[in-house]
Enzyme design. Structure first.
Site, mmCIF file in Angstrom:
data_model
loop_
_atom_site.group_PDB
_atom_site.id
_atom_site.type_symbol
_atom_site.label_atom_id
_atom_site.label_comp_id
_atom_site.label_asym_id
_atom_site.label_seq_id
_atom_site.Cartn_x
_atom_site.Cartn_y
_atom_site.Cartn_z
ATOM 1 N N ARG A 96 0.867 -1.177 0.000
ATOM 2 C CA ARG A 96 0.000 0.000 0.000
ATOM 3 C C ARG A 96 0.905 1.228 0.000
ATOM 4 N NH1 ARG A 96 -2.072 -3.573 3.975
ATOM 5 N NH2 ARG A 96 -4.179 -4.346 3.487
ATOM 6 N N LYS A 131 -2.220 -2.991 7.889
ATOM 7 C CA LYS A 131 -3.437 -2.582 8.578
ATOM 8 C C LYS A 131 -3.626 -3.418 9.842
ATOM 9 C CE LYS A 131 -6.318 -0.732 4.840
ATOM 10 N NZ LYS A 131 -7.596 -0.897 4.121
ATOM 11 N N HIS A 176 -2.840 2.979 -5.806
ATOM 12 C CA HIS A 176 -3.414 1.704 -5.362
ATOM 13 C C HIS A 176 -3.602 0.739 -6.524
ATOM 14 C CE1 HIS A 176 -4.867 -0.423 -1.898
ATOM 15 N NE2 HIS A 176 -5.972 -0.787 -2.523
ATOM 16 N N ARG A 216 -0.782 -1.692 -6.784
ATOM 17 C CA ARG A 216 -0.930 -2.848 -5.886
ATOM 18 C C ARG A 216 -1.916 -3.849 -6.478
ATOM 19 N NH1 ARG A 216 -1.230 -4.673 -0.281
ATOM 20 N NH2 ARG A 216 -3.382 -5.017 0.397
ATOM 21 N N HIS A 250 -3.873 -9.407 3.492
ATOM 22 C CA HIS A 250 -5.321 -9.449 3.692
ATOM 23 C C HIS A 250 -5.648 -10.367 4.865
ATOM 24 C CE1 HIS A 250 -6.280 -8.301 -0.766
ATOM 25 N NE2 HIS A 250 -6.044 -7.243 -0.006
ATOM 26 N N TYR A 306 -9.740 -10.782 -6.841
ATOM 27 C CA TYR A 306 -8.832 -10.759 -7.984
ATOM 28 C C TYR A 306 -9.096 -11.916 -8.952
ATOM 29 C CZ TYR A 306 -6.385 -7.115 -5.519
ATOM 30 O OH TYR A 306 -6.087 -5.944 -4.879
#
Length: 303
Positions: A158, A181, A249, A252, A275, A284
């Site tokens: 990110r 995150k 983004h 990514r 994730h 994806y």
């Protein structure tokens, strides 16, 4: 709102911040969602709110609130997020107060069409990095922008993760330790091209590197603002004729999509992206299938 409920709300937000590692932006969003729900409940019921009232929440209460939110124009996506915030608080409160929260927690979120990521084609991603290298007036700024974009595309970072790197992450090896995150740590392989791009930037950067200072610097020596990378890409995409979706983004997204197209394992890609849920990564596969159908429709002799 009773003092007890107000205190519970603050303790819940502190829990999200401290134990679950939620970002300040997430904390603000969750707090806003919950206050909106409690305001509706107060007006809807015409009574003061306390912990005891939340212990009596029914599916009818939840559905009335959701109908009200949709009626004032809230999208299904935003309502689903708000419902998630409210459920999170009710679940947390029920665990501490010992009441049965089955009714509010059983309410299903509205369905909505998830937006598919918009990656760049492989040649467009490479061209983007090359164009950014050409357009900056200062060589060290060009090298900096190339290094950042190469980390986004080559490592799936990110933009916030790339800009959080410091001198303590040097010297670069075969992998990078990234804090993502929710304060979740992961290791990502560092491609030779990415390492070379960062080292080229470091050789040209006019500012000293220190363990407690950001790796990527602005023109005046402060921490690099991600908006400057977005502006560099905006200029580059206009020169290349790329769509407005060609953002940091998207680099990514391109990393994940191109790995998947080349036969990458979905679980491995999930780990590389950081994730928490495989469901987030699975989007994806839809992108890859959509691209495959485009090729099929364009190339099949019976089209």
């Amino acid at each position: 709102m009773s003092d007890a409920l107000r205190d519970a709300m603050q303790r819940w937000l502190a829990h999200l911040r401290g134990l679950e590692g939620a970002s300040e932006q997430t904390i603000l969003a969750y707090g806003s969602d919950l206050r909106g729900f409690l305001t509706f409940l107060h007006v809807y019921q015409g009574e003061s709110l306390g912990v005891a009232r939340l212990a009596r929440l029914s599916t009818a209460d939840m559905r009335a609130w959701m109908a009200h939110e949709r009626g004032r124009g809230l999208s299904a996506r935003s309502l689903a997020r708000a419902l998630s915030s409210v459920k999170s608080f009710v679940r947390w409160l029920s665990d501490r107060e010992g009441f049965d929260a089955t009714a509010p927690l059983s309410v299903r979120p509205p369905r909505f069409q998830r937006k598919l990521p918009r990656p760049l084609a492989e040649d467009a991603a490479v061209a983007m990095i090359a164009q950014v290298d050409l357009q900056a007036q200062d060589p060290w700024v060009a090298a900096r922008d190339v290094a950042v974009l190469t980390l986004l595309y080559g490592c799936g970072l990110r933009i916030s993760e790339a800009l959080s790197l410091t001198g303590a992450d040097l010297p670069l090896g075969d992998s990078l330790r990234i804090m993502g995150k929710g304060r979740k740590e992961r290791m990502v392989p560092l491609l030779p091209a990415a390492r070379a791009a960062v080292e080229s930037y470091l050789r040209l950067c006019p500012y000293p590197v220190a363990a407690d200072l950001p790796l990527f610097r602005g023109k005046r020596g402060g921490a690099l603002n991600g908006r400057l990378i977005a502006k560099a890409m905006e200029q580059a995409r206009m020169a290349l004729g790329l769509p407005a979706t060609a953002t940091p983004h998207a680099m990514r997204h391109s990393f994940a999509t191109h790995l998947l197209s080349a036969g990458g394992d979905l679980r491995a890609i999930q780990e590389l992206l950081g994730h928490a849920s495989l469901a987030t990564t699975q989007v994806y596969t839809a992108v890859d299938q959509a691209r495959l159908m485009e090729v099929y429709r364009a190339a099949h002799p019976r089209r």
